[in-house]
Design an enzyme around this catalytic site. Structure first.
Site, short mmCIF file in Angstrom:
data_model
loop_
_atom_site.label_atom_id
_atom_site.label_comp_id
_atom_site.label_asym_id
_atom_site.label_seq_id
_atom_site.Cartn_x
_atom_site.Cartn_y
_atom_site.Cartn_z
CD GLN A 1 -1.25 -0.06 3.69
OE1 GLN A 1 -1.66 -1.18 4.00
NE2 GLN A 1 -1.65 1.04 4.32
CB SER B 1 -4.15 3.24 -0.07
OG SER B 1 -2.79 2.94 0.17
CB CYS B 2 -4.95 -1.45 3.71
SG CYS B 2 -6.47 -1.12 4.62
N GLY B 3 -7.21 -0.94 1.34
CA GLY B 3 -8.31 -1.52 0.56
C GLY B 3 -7.98 -1.61 -0.91
CB ALA C 1 -6.68 -5.62 0.06
#
Length: 230
Positions: free
Chosen positions: A54, A59-61, A64
């Site tokens: 990320q 912004s991990c979504g 991912a």
């Protein structure tokens, strides 16, 4: 390769591999005129070989979903592409404060022809269906999206956008996974990859079965010869 060759090899690798050097190739001469090329990768780089890192704290979504599509479905997507689309069509104020939601991810996947939903199911269902999933974990009081890439030997293999590919003991993972929600793509199943050997290489299981059972030492006696000895 003989056992006698291992120490010289280790010494040459140490000399040819300065601290901080990135992955690459090292040529080794065995002293008889033959040269071998070894391809080397640092553990840090290996962890992000099949997991997208990320770029931002929130912004991990997007990382991912990019990891899920690129490495578990063979559909290459960068984090920047996913981020731009989800941010443009999402609630920007909420995203700036809380990050992306599963609804943002679902809507983005739909634009690419992937149908996805969240299901309250046990992890074993992923093994049964041979499907990867995005899950929300809570670690150190932070909510964080990771990709479940596999389950094996009592461990859960996850693609973590912050830490890379890592394996977590299942009992610990279950505690981190608060909502018990598996977010999975339920169409285009022919593209799905789960429990890939290439993913596990970044977080190999310890070969505990090959270890020495030191409890046997408690029952081992050694005879001594001489008066009053045993």
């Amino acid at each position: 390769m003989s056992r006698r060759w291992l120490p010289p090899l280790a010494i040459m690798l140490a000399l040819a591999w300065p601290a901080g050097l990135l992955a690459g190739s090292v040529e080794i001469n065995n002293g008889t005129g033959s040269t071998y090329t070894l391809h080397l990768t640092t553990l840090k780089e290996a962890k992000f070989r099949n997991t997208i890192r990320q770029k931002y704290d929130f912004s991990c979504g997007s990382a991912a979903v990019a990891t899920l599509l690129t490495y578990q479905y063979g559909y290459p997507v960068t984090e920047q592409m996913a981020f731009a689309q989800m941010y443009a069509h999402g609630d920007r104020a909420k995203i700036n404060k809380e990050g992306f939601s599963l609804l943002d991810i679902k809507d983005y996947l739909q634009t690419l022809g992937f149908e996805a939903d969240g299901f309250r199911l046990p992890l074993d269902k992923l093994v049964q269906e041979h499907l990867p999933a995005i899950v929300l974990i809570e670690e150190n009081r932070y909510h964080h999206f990771v990709v479940v890439k596999g389950l094996l030997g009592g461990r859960v293999l996850v693609g973590d956008p912050a830490l890379g590919t890592r394996s977590i003991p299942r009992d610990r993972f279950e505690k981190l996974w608060k909502d018990k929600l598996l977010f999975v793509i339920h169409n285009r199943r022919d593209l799905a990859h789960f429990n890939l050997v290439s993913d596990w290489r970044a977080a190999p299981l310890a070969p505990l079965g090959m270890g020495i059972d030191r409890r046997l030492m408690d029952y081992t006696t050694m005879p001594k010869f001489g008066p009053g000895q045993y």
